[in-house]
Design a protein around this motif. Structure first.
Motif, PDB file in Angstrom:
ATOM      1  N   GLU A 274       0.775  -6.273  14.311  1.00  0.00           N
ATOM      2  CA  GLU A 274       0.809  -5.989  13.040  1.00  0.00           C
ATOM      3  C   GLU A 274      -0.161  -6.676  12.434  1.00  0.00           C
ATOM      4  O   GLU A 274      -0.851  -6.421  11.207  1.00  0.00           O
ATOM      5  N   ARG A 275      -0.595  -8.027  12.708  1.00  0.00           N
ATOM      6  CA  ARG A 275      -1.485  -9.095  12.435  1.00  0.00           C
ATOM      7  C   ARG A 275      -2.883  -8.241  12.197  1.00  0.00           C
ATOM      8  O   ARG A 275      -3.697  -8.112  11.316  1.00  0.00           O
ATOM      9  N   GLU A 276      -3.110  -7.937  13.586  1.00  0.00           N
ATOM     10  CA  GLU A 276      -4.484  -7.173  13.858  1.00  0.00           C
ATOM     11  C   GLU A 276      -4.897  -5.941  12.782  1.00  0.00           C
ATOM     12  O   GLU A 276      -5.824  -5.684  12.485  1.00  0.00           O
ATOM     13  N   LEU A 277      -3.630  -5.121  12.748  1.00  0.00           N
ATOM     14  CA  LEU A 277      -3.820  -3.826  11.897  1.00  0.00           C
ATOM     15  C   LEU A 277      -4.102  -4.231  10.350  1.00  0.00           C
ATOM     16  O   LEU A 277      -4.913  -3.682   9.799  1.00  0.00           O
ATOM     17  N   GLY A 278      -3.328  -5.300   9.948  1.00  0.00           N
ATOM     18  CA  GLY A 278      -3.506  -5.674   8.855  1.00  0.00           C
ATOM     19  C   GLY A 278      -4.927  -6.289   8.345  1.00  0.00           C
ATOM     20  O   GLY A 278      -5.372  -5.882   7.505  1.00  0.00           O
TER      21      GLY A 278
ATOM     22  N   GLY B 219      -7.576  -5.414  10.171  1.00  0.00           N
ATOM     23  CA  GLY B 219      -8.359  -4.479  10.284  1.00  0.00           C
ATOM     24  C   GLY B 219      -8.662  -3.305   9.303  1.00  0.00           C
ATOM     25  O   GLY B 219      -9.696  -2.654   8.777  1.00  0.00           O
ATOM     26  N   TYR B 220      -7.437  -3.355   8.649  1.00  0.00           N
ATOM     27  CA  TYR B 220      -7.324  -2.190   7.292  1.00  0.00           C
ATOM     28  C   TYR B 220      -7.134  -2.905   6.043  1.00  0.00           C
ATOM     29  O   TYR B 220      -7.129  -2.178   5.207  1.00  0.00           O
ATOM     30  N   GLY B 221      -7.525  -4.122   6.082  1.00  0.00           N
ATOM     31  CA  GLY B 221      -7.119  -4.759   4.777  1.00  0.00           C
ATOM     32  C   GLY B 221      -5.716  -4.672   3.981  1.00  0.00           C
ATOM     33  O   GLY B 221      -5.831  -4.296   2.863  1.00  0.00           O
ATOM     34  N   LEU B 222      -4.751  -4.675   4.844  1.00  0.00           N
ATOM     35  CA  LEU B 222      -3.430  -4.359   4.382  1.00  0.00           C
ATOM     36  C   LEU B 222      -2.653  -5.488   4.549  1.00  0.00           C
ATOM     37  O   LEU B 222      -2.864  -6.302   5.346  1.00  0.00           O
ATOM     38  N   SER B 223      -1.377  -5.639   3.677  1.00  0.00           N
ATOM     39  CA  SER B 223      -0.590  -6.732   3.832  1.00  0.00           C
ATOM     40  C   SER B 223       0.213  -6.524   5.104  1.00  0.00           C
ATOM     41  O   SER B 223       0.537  -5.360   5.696  1.00  0.00           O
ATOM     42  N   ARG B 224       1.096  -7.559   5.694  1.00  0.00           N
ATOM     43  CA  ARG B 224       1.865  -7.436   6.962  1.00  0.00           C
ATOM     44  C   ARG B 224       3.026  -6.349   6.643  1.00  0.00           C
ATOM     45  O   ARG B 224       3.366  -5.756   7.258  1.00  0.00           O
ATOM     46  N   MET B 225       3.333  -6.433   5.283  1.00  0.00           N
ATOM     47  CA  MET B 225       4.579  -5.753   4.789  1.00  0.00           C
ATOM     48  C   MET B 225       4.186  -4.187   4.767  1.00  0.00           C
ATOM     49  O   MET B 225       5.172  -3.260   5.368  1.00  0.00           O
ATOM     50  N   THR B 226       3.145  -3.921   4.566  1.00  0.00           N
ATOM     51  CA  THR B 226       2.686  -2.589   4.516  1.00  0.00           C
ATOM     52  C   THR B 226       2.489  -2.021   5.773  1.00  0.00           C
ATOM     53  O   THR B 226       3.034  -0.917   6.318  1.00  0.00           O
ATOM     54  N   VAL B 227       1.874  -2.891   6.703  1.00  0.00           N
ATOM     55  CA  VAL B 227       1.877  -2.728   8.208  1.00  0.00           C
ATOM     56  C   VAL B 227       3.282  -2.256   8.710  1.00  0.00           C
ATOM     57  O   VAL B 227       3.269  -1.388   9.414  1.00  0.00           O
ATOM     58  N   ARG B 228       4.062  -3.281   8.446  1.00  0.00           N
ATOM     59  CA  ARG B 228       5.397  -3.136   9.024  1.00  0.00           C
ATOM     60  C   ARG B 228       6.087  -1.942   8.687  1.00  0.00           C
ATOM     61  O   ARG B 228       7.017  -1.207   9.425  1.00  0.00           O
TER      62      ARG B 228
END
Ligand code: GLP
Length: 242
Positions: A37-41, A43-52
């Motif tokens: 989730e951290r890498e995705l956040g 990589g895509y400039g998103l908050s952890r909450m959105t990724v989750r």
């Protein structure tokens, strides 16, 4: 592709589409991990909450699964449910799975009012009530509850159905060849008993099916089945409008 902050499509939904493309482009295999989730956040400039939110959605869709402490992995593709008058055994074999059945309940009962009505029987006609856990490659897939009039299949309760096809027993032992049927499918949630049998958290989504099967105009089986919605999908061909 990147997240478009001006798009009306919510960011978690955009990330879902991007991840689905990424899975195809990278040729990710079943059980391979996806980035954290951290890498995705990052990589895509998103908050952890959105990724989750995205991962939760994809887990509930059955596309990904989580292993606590290990990460998130690509799930197996869902099994397409046949919309034909096929038995579970035939259906699973056709899809390359090893079908199985575990006998849960075998009883002769007087048909309840609704069962009798649905099957065109006089109230309280004796029916074989059969409850089975259906498995594919040993994994629980569905709980099926069938009712079959005793006069059509006397002694059926003496035949073990563990690992055996009910439709094959009806055909081989009683000469019953099902020739028509009808089925209703609706969304549902697992009650505590079915959740335990299917190894799912209580309240998990299921596909609830009700099938009536006939031979020579007589209703042979009225069954209600609960299929795991995380493992099953429905697919039907659409014919042109007439
Ligand atoms: C499907 C139907 C059930 C039926 C079963 C028979 O799963 N939904 O109503 O009882 O097939 O399967 P088998 O012959 O493998 O026992």
């Amino acid at each position: 592709m990147a997240i478009d902050p001006t798009s009306p499509v919510p960011k978690y939904s955009q990330l879902r589409d991007l991840l689905l493309d990424w899975i195809v482009e990278t040729g990710l295999s079943v059980d391979d991990p996806i980035p954290s989730e951290r890498e995705l956040g990052q990589g895509y400039g998103l908050s952890r909450m959105t990724v989750r939110q995205t991962i939760d959605l994809m887990v509930s869709e059955g596309k990904l699964y989580r292993v606590p402490g290990k990460g998130t992995f690509l799930a197996r593709p869902k099994i397409e449910m046949s919309l034909a008058l096929a038995s579970f055994t035939e259906d699973m074999r056709a899809r390359g799975y090893r079908p199985g059945a575990q006998d849960l309940v075998r009883r002769v009962l007087p048909a309840s009012g609704s069962t009798a009505r649905a099957m065109g029987l006089a109230p309280e006609t004796p029916v074989h009530h059969i409850e089975r856990l259906r498995t594919a490659d040993g994994e629980p897939m569905a709980v099926e509850r069938s009712n079959i009039p005793v006069d059509l299949a006397p002694g059926l309760d003496r035949h073990s159905l563990a690992g055996r096809s009910l439709y094959a027993v009806l055909e081989q032992e009683y000469g019953i060849i099902l020739d028509s049927g009808e089925q209703t499918i609706e969304a549902g949630v697992c009650d505590p008993a079915d959740a335990k049998l299917l190894g799912l958290p209580q309240g998990s989504p299921v596909l609830s099916m009700r099938r009536r099967s006939f031979a020579n105009g007589r209703c042979v089986e009225m069954a209600t089945s609960r299929y795991r919605a995380d493992r099953y999908t429905l697919h039907s061909r659409l014919d042109p409008r007439r």
